[in-house]
Write a protein that holds these residues in place. Sequence first.
Motif, mmCIF file in Angstrom:
data_model
loop_
_atom_site.group_PDB
_atom_site.id
_atom_site.type_symbol
_atom_site.label_atom_id
_atom_site.label_comp_id
_atom_site.label_asym_id
_atom_site.label_seq_id
_atom_site.Cartn_x
_atom_site.Cartn_y
_atom_site.Cartn_z
ATOM 1 N N GLU A 43 0.021 4.080 0.895
ATOM 2 C CA GLU A 43 -0.337 4.920 2.036
ATOM 3 C C GLU A 43 0.226 4.393 3.349
ATOM 4 O OE1 GLU A 43 -1.665 8.095 0.503
ATOM 5 O OE2 GLU A 43 -2.288 7.882 2.585
ATOM 6 N N CYS A 44 -0.067 3.119 3.646
ATOM 7 C CA CYS A 44 0.291 2.604 4.971
ATOM 8 C C CYS A 44 1.337 1.483 4.898
ATOM 9 C CB CYS A 44 -0.956 2.103 5.698
ATOM 10 S SG CYS A 44 -1.638 0.578 5.034
ATOM 11 N N GLY A 82 -5.771 -2.385 5.058
ATOM 12 C CA GLY A 82 -5.223 -1.728 6.229
ATOM 13 C C GLY A 82 -5.795 -0.332 6.438
ATOM 14 N N CYS A 83 -5.789 0.489 5.397
ATOM 15 C CA CYS A 83 -6.180 1.883 5.559
ATOM 16 C C CYS A 83 -7.318 2.281 4.639
ATOM 17 C CB CYS A 83 -4.975 2.793 5.326
ATOM 18 S SG CYS A 83 -4.420 2.851 3.613
ATOM 19 N N TYR A 118 -7.136 2.558 1.414
ATOM 20 C CA TYR A 118 -6.645 3.250 0.222
ATOM 21 C C TYR A 118 -7.294 2.673 -1.036
ATOM 22 C CZ TYR A 118 -3.382 4.833 -3.383
ATOM 23 O OH TYR A 118 -2.836 5.372 -4.499
ATOM 24 N N CYS A 132 -6.954 -1.166 -0.072
ATOM 25 C CA CYS A 132 -6.065 -1.672 0.975
ATOM 26 C C CYS A 132 -6.902 -2.034 2.192
ATOM 27 C CB CYS A 132 -5.031 -0.606 1.321
ATOM 28 S SG CYS A 132 -4.058 -1.018 2.782
ATOM 29 N N CYS A 181 0.836 -1.204 0.000
ATOM 30 C CA CYS A 181 0.000 0.000 0.000
ATOM 31 C C CYS A 181 0.869 1.251 0.000
ATOM 32 C CB CYS A 181 -0.912 -0.005 1.221
ATOM 33 S SG CYS A 181 -1.896 1.502 1.354
HETATM 34 ZN ZN LIG Z 1 -3.020 1.022 3.263
#
Ligand SMILES: [Zn+2]
Length: 103
Positions: free
Chosen positions: A17-18, A59-60, A62, A57, A15
Amino acid sequence: MNSEFKKTRELRFVCPECGGNLLGALTSGDLDILHVYDNCVITWGDLRPDEIRDYYCRGCGYDIEFGECDGIVGWLIAHCKQDESEAGQSPEDATDAPPADES
Ligand SMILES: [Zn+2]
């Protein structure tokens, strides 16, 4: 006779972003409800996605956007560092020289 056949390789998701590696997809489709129990437990069969609407994503959140010709495969290759050593192929090596002024 061609010994250099193309081997399938797994593409990595990283990702931007994260830095997470878990890729998710929003799909529409249907699945079979197998059993419904009175303690709110529901079991189901295989999901049959008929369309993947979006990749993101896990996780975040995205949102991955790619052009129609690109697809998730093209996006992963373009945006995530893959485990493949291709020395000297870095696009950063090319200097973006401005065109010589014509006077
Ligand atoms: Zn992410």
